[in-house]
Design an enzyme around this catalytic site. Sequence first.
Site, short mmCIF file in Angstrom:
data_model
loop_
_atom_site.label_atom_id
_atom_site.label_comp_id
_atom_site.label_asym_id
_atom_site.label_seq_id
_atom_site.Cartn_x
_atom_site.Cartn_y
_atom_site.Cartn_z
N LYS A 37 47.82 19.77 33.70
CA LYS A 37 46.56 19.83 33.39
C LYS A 37 46.01 21.51 33.87
O LYS A 37 46.48 21.42 35.75
CB LYS A 37 46.10 19.74 32.44
CG LYS A 37 45.29 18.61 33.39
CD LYS A 37 43.37 18.53 33.06
CE LYS A 37 43.33 17.40 34.05
NZ LYS A 37 41.46 16.86 33.22
N TYR A 269 28.31 43.21 52.97
CA TYR A 269 27.48 43.63 52.38
C TYR A 269 26.31 42.24 52.77
O TYR A 269 26.72 41.22 52.74
CB TYR A 269 28.05 42.78 50.90
CG TYR A 269 28.65 43.58 50.15
CD1 TYR A 269 28.37 45.22 49.48
CD2 TYR A 269 29.98 42.94 50.19
CE1 TYR A 269 29.47 45.66 48.98
CE2 TYR A 269 30.72 43.95 49.24
CZ TYR A 269 31.01 45.29 48.54
OH TYR A 269 31.43 45.82 47.41
#
Length: 379
Positions: A37, A269
């Site tokens: 999955k 940042y």
Amino acid sequence: MDSRPTVVEIDLAALRHNFSLVQKRVPEGCGLLAVVKADAYGHGFQYVSEELEKLGVDAFAVAFLAEGVQLRMSGITRPVLILGGIYPGEERRLIGLNISTALFSLEQAAALDQAALEIKCYRKAHIHLKVDTGMGRLGVPYHEVPEFLAKLKQFKNLELEGIFSHFASADELDPEGIAFTRLQAERFNAAVEEARRQGYAPSYVHVANSAAILAQDLPYCNLARPGIILYGALPSGDFEGQVPSQPVMRLKSRVAMLKWVEPGTSISYGRRYVATERALIASVPVGYADGYCRSLTNKGEALIRGQRAKVAGTVCMDWIMLDVTNVKGVAVGDDVTLLGPDPMGDCISAEEMAEKAGTIPYEVLCGIATRRVRRVYLG
């Protein structure tokens, strides 16, 4: 052609190695239901499934029908199980593609039974009864199994192909975790016995995930469900050093720019990194949009020329900066290993990255963006 240097390498030889390890850990006669999955935990379902089918895997497990359809459309012929069940309207496609589904409600049973009757393909809908033994997620509560099985008999177009459950804490090897796993195993065994008492003969009985396979403290099963261990990562730190698995995924990029900065210079940042001395900073084109966790800000490490370099400043959407002051000979264009084994011997494991990012190895592997980061298959 995508010439961006940030790519994922998938080592199929490592996948084969891990599959062999799992085969040796399960009891004789126990088959393997490989969990593929989430695009095979970010590794690419098609190549991984094709390789596992060549190796003789018994069946595949996915999360929902669309993933099962992808397997069938890619040519996979082995049995496929939908672990999360199906949604209304998906019954006919499920049956037509000969895919099995988890079942945990009588409403699901009625819809599947009617669909199998209407399409007249002379094929019953194959179901695996999902029993909730303590996970508290999907499944028929273990104490309601006798009544549920009795009512299930009214649906003549269903075949109870399997019965399964899922452990909640098999990856926790402390006394409390072990005790709860054993309690779940007892509840599961009772559910299996009840099914047989009522005349059902499920072909597949399965509950063991990767953690249970590694712990080798299994209830009776004739199928095991390896997931993360196939990809060379561990369910938790409790299993560190217990199995010589090999990481299948390597996330790599290249140094795009080198820049000397003076003391007091801030990087990225929020100015969360400020140089305390003259430093050499490398800019590398990978960021949180690629699945490189922003929480690795000032924590993550990468490998360049076999040497470790720490993330300097905030992880950006498309870039990270590394302090490479102590990396001898570093140059623009050098390979950077961000996750997985480095050719020079060291490794940034999914477990290491997860610990620094405050998450789990599953999220690390599944999070590497498939749409932005090319997969290259080796071996």
